[in-house]
Design an enzyme around this catalytic site. Structure first.
Site, PDB file in Angstrom:
ATOM      1  N   HIS A  59       0.867  -1.180   0.000  1.00 43.61           N
ATOM      2  CA  HIS A  59       0.000   0.000   0.000  1.00 43.61           C
ATOM      3  C   HIS A  59       0.904   1.231   0.000  1.00 43.61           C
ATOM      4  O   HIS A  59       1.516   1.545   1.020  1.00 43.61           O
ATOM      5  CB  HIS A  59      -0.905  -0.009   1.228  1.00 43.61           C
ATOM      6  CG  HIS A  59      -1.844  -1.177   1.292  1.00 43.61           C
ATOM      7  ND1 HIS A  59      -3.121  -1.125   0.783  1.00 43.61           N
ATOM      8  CD2 HIS A  59      -1.668  -2.427   1.785  1.00 43.61           C
ATOM      9  CE1 HIS A  59      -3.714  -2.305   0.975  1.00 43.61           C
ATOM     10  NE2 HIS A  59      -2.844  -3.111   1.579  1.00 43.61           N
ATOM     11  N   LEU A  60       0.963   1.915  -1.118  1.00 44.18           N
ATOM     12  CA  LEU A  60       1.871   3.059  -1.221  1.00 44.18           C
ATOM     13  C   LEU A  60       1.157   4.400  -1.056  1.00 44.18           C
ATOM     14  O   LEU A  60       1.751   5.456  -1.286  1.00 44.18           O
ATOM     15  CB  LEU A  60       2.638   3.010  -2.554  1.00 44.18           C
ATOM     16  CG  LEU A  60       3.544   1.782  -2.711  1.00 44.18           C
ATOM     17  CD1 LEU A  60       4.433   1.918  -3.935  1.00 44.18           C
ATOM     18  CD2 LEU A  60       4.411   1.541  -1.470  1.00 44.18           C
ATOM     19  N   HIS A 168      -9.005  -9.777  -0.291  1.00 47.09           N
ATOM     20  CA  HIS A 168      -8.886  -9.658   1.165  1.00 47.09           C
ATOM     21  C   HIS A 168     -10.081 -10.411   1.736  1.00 47.09           C
ATOM     22  O   HIS A 168     -11.222  -9.945   1.665  1.00 47.09           O
ATOM     23  CB  HIS A 168      -8.922  -8.181   1.563  1.00 47.09           C
ATOM     24  CG  HIS A 168      -8.779  -7.943   3.039  1.00 47.09           C
ATOM     25  ND1 HIS A 168      -7.803  -7.116   3.568  1.00 47.09           N
ATOM     26  CD2 HIS A 168      -9.492  -8.393   4.102  1.00 47.09           C
ATOM     27  CE1 HIS A 168      -7.931  -7.076   4.878  1.00 47.09           C
ATOM     28  NE2 HIS A 168      -8.950  -7.846   5.225  1.00 47.09           N
ATOM     29  N   ASP A 276       2.325  -6.953   2.612  1.00 47.13           N
ATOM     30  CA  ASP A 276       1.167  -6.124   2.966  1.00 47.13           C
ATOM     31  C   ASP A 276       1.645  -4.848   3.667  1.00 47.13           C
ATOM     32  O   ASP A 276       1.092  -4.420   4.687  1.00 47.13           O
ATOM     33  CB  ASP A 276       0.176  -6.894   3.842  1.00 47.13           C
ATOM     34  CG  ASP A 276      -1.149  -6.147   4.035  1.00 47.13           C
ATOM     35  OD1 ASP A 276      -1.386  -5.141   3.319  1.00 47.13           O
ATOM     36  OD2 ASP A 276      -1.942  -6.564   4.900  1.00 47.13           O
ATOM     37  N   HIS A 280       1.099   4.055   8.125  1.00 48.22           N
ATOM     38  CA  HIS A 280       0.181   5.067   8.664  1.00 48.22           C
ATOM     39  C   HIS A 280       1.000   6.104   9.424  1.00 48.22           C
ATOM     40  O   HIS A 280       2.140   5.842   9.817  1.00 48.22           O
ATOM     41  CB  HIS A 280      -0.848   4.432   9.607  1.00 48.22           C
ATOM     42  CG  HIS A 280      -1.836   3.537   8.942  1.00 48.22           C
ATOM     43  ND1 HIS A 280      -2.934   4.012   8.265  1.00 48.22           N
ATOM     44  CD2 HIS A 280      -1.879   2.186   8.832  1.00 48.22           C
ATOM     45  CE1 HIS A 280      -3.626   2.995   7.779  1.00 48.22           C
ATOM     46  NE2 HIS A 280      -3.008   1.878   8.115  1.00 48.22           N
ATOM     47  N   ALA A 290      -5.148   0.221  11.205  1.00 45.02           N
ATOM     48  CA  ALA A 290      -4.601  -1.134  11.088  1.00 45.02           C
ATOM     49  C   ALA A 290      -3.571  -1.190   9.972  1.00 45.02           C
ATOM     50  O   ALA A 290      -3.833  -0.761   8.853  1.00 45.02           O
ATOM     51  CB  ALA A 290      -5.727  -2.129  10.818  1.00 45.02           C
ATOM     52  N   GLY A 291      -2.394  -1.727  10.286  1.00 41.78           N
ATOM     53  CA  GLY A 291      -1.379  -1.882   9.253  1.00 41.78           C
ATOM     54  C   GLY A 291       0.021  -1.860   9.833  1.00 41.78           C
ATOM     55  O   GLY A 291       0.299  -1.158  10.806  1.00 41.78           O
TER      56      GLY A 291
END
Length: 407
Positions: A59-60, A168, A276, A280, A290-291
């Site tokens: 996730h960029l 997902h 993944d 953040h 979340a991440g």
């Protein structure tokens, strides 16, 4: 005489051999178990040369979330971690759900990407747009995650996806009933996805599998057109870590020891390892986002596992090079003459400590902060050019779009 020759040990067809890799015009022109000569020669005899590793799930951010990450910072992080190509997830802000936004996303990568890339398209009742966009792969959420968008009719969206669909798998109804997302939330969604895959018989890639039941369901069905990913954080962390440190909140959540042990028991059957990578801001994490960022630690964690005798270096090549190429139909990327001269160079003996403040990602934290690891990426080569050496990114953005299923 060749333009460039890399000399040293490299992984070739399941063996470690010593020799030379010749590069001309950014392509591999010859692989030999003898000495070749070049105008420029890199003596890498102290290291091990791997074919360029690929991360199929990152996730960029960027667009309206530049504070979290940008294409520039994220692809620099990729090169730093030994990742030569990334698959960009489309649940951005705004999301990539129409041709116009996809074009903007692609233009952003064309200008700013330091690593090679594939750009995704988010499915939710937008079949016509998906067909015309010409994306490299497609993504669907079966329940809400970051961004909140999910398929209300997963099978329809899956049926429409013109290429490989990454899903997902967390069930929307169960998320509402159990927002802590226990294992059954993932397991129910995986069963549903597999039922659809059995009917549709088209490519599906199940993201970040984290549960014993979900893994066993996929292996029991054994559908040849279904692949799946497992993340390093689901392999190397457990629920206890999250209980001590709420920053480790991630979807799907970290699991208890029995689920982690099930992943390891079946490690040889896992097709793909993917980070993944989900950055953040500190404020966002404190508010419950979340991440976990992972681009700059995933390869090193696996190398450390090699040194501990848990896995082999061939496992890394299989799950981060060979299988991503097979699953997503990436052309001109195999480690063979005529294909891209793209490599990840590692020092298996190098010991180092994880210091997130030195990372290129904007997420300057890591679950492994302060951890001593053995095994490090020391160089990344992209299209015959050294683009990262000894933690330093070299030159301007040189990333190009992957040739995914001829896109």
């Amino acid at each position: 005489m060749h333009e460039l020759v890399l000399k040293g040990k490299f992984v070739l067809r399941g063996r470690i051999v010593e020799g030379s890799i010749a590069v001309d015009d950014g392509k591999i022109s010859q692989i030999a178990t003898r000495t070749l000569t070049g105008e420029k020669e890199l003596d890498l005899s102290r290291y091990l040369i791997l074919p360029g590793l690929i991360d199929t799930h990152v996730h960029l951010r960027d667009f309206e979330e530049e504070k979290k990450e940008t294409v520039e910072s994220g692809t620099k992080a990729a090169l730093h971690g030994g990742i030569t190509a990334v698959f960009d997830m489309p649940n951005t802000k705004p999301p990539v759900m129409d041709s116009k936004t996809f074009k903007k996303r692609l233009e952003l990568f064309q200008k700013k990407a330091y690593a090679d890339y594939a750009v995704g398209f988010l499915m939710k009742n937008n079949c016509k747009e998906a067909i015309t966009a010409g994306a490299d792969f497609y993504k669907a959420f079966m329940g809400a995650s970051t961004g909140g968008i999910y398929s209300e009719n997963f099978e329809d969206d899956y049926a429409c996806a013109p290429g490989v669909l990454s899903v997902h798998a967390e069930d929307a109804e169960l998320i509402r009933e159990m927002p802590e997302r226990p294992p059954e939330v993932e397991e129910k969604a995986i069963h549903k996805a597999l039922e659809s895959a059995g009917r549709l018989k088209k490519p599906l890639n199940i993201c970040h599998v984290s549960t014993k039941g979900g893994l066993e369901a996929i292996l029991d069905k054994n559908l040849p057109w279904v692949s799946f990913e497992v993340t390093p954080h689901h392999l190397f962390l457990t629920r206890k870590g999250y209980e001590r440190n709420p920053l480790l909140k991630v979807y799907p959540p970290l699991r208890t020891k029995d689920h982690v042990e099930a992943l390891w028991r079946n490690f040889s059957k896992i097709p793909i390892i993917a980070s993944d990578h989900a950055p953040h801001t500190p404020e966002g994490k404190e508010a419950g986002a979340a991440g976990i960022p992972g681009l700059e630690t995933e390869v090193a964690l696996l190398l450390d596992a090699v040194n501990r005798g848990v896995i082999s270096v061939f496992d890394i090549v299989e799950k981060m090079h060979e299988n991503p190429i097979k699953v997503f139909g990436i052309r001109e990327r195999d480690f063979a003459a005529g294909n891209d001269a793209t490599f990840t160079v590692i020092d298996l003996k190098r010991e180092w400590r994880v210091r997130p403040e030195e990372f290129y990602t904007k997420a300057k934290w890591s679950p492994w902060e302060g951890r001593k690891l053995r095994g490090k990426v020391v160089m990344t080569v992209l299209h015959g050019e050294v683009v990262m050496e000894d933690d330093e990114i070299i030159g301007k953005p040189k990333g190009v779009r992957l040739n995914v299923q001829g896109s």
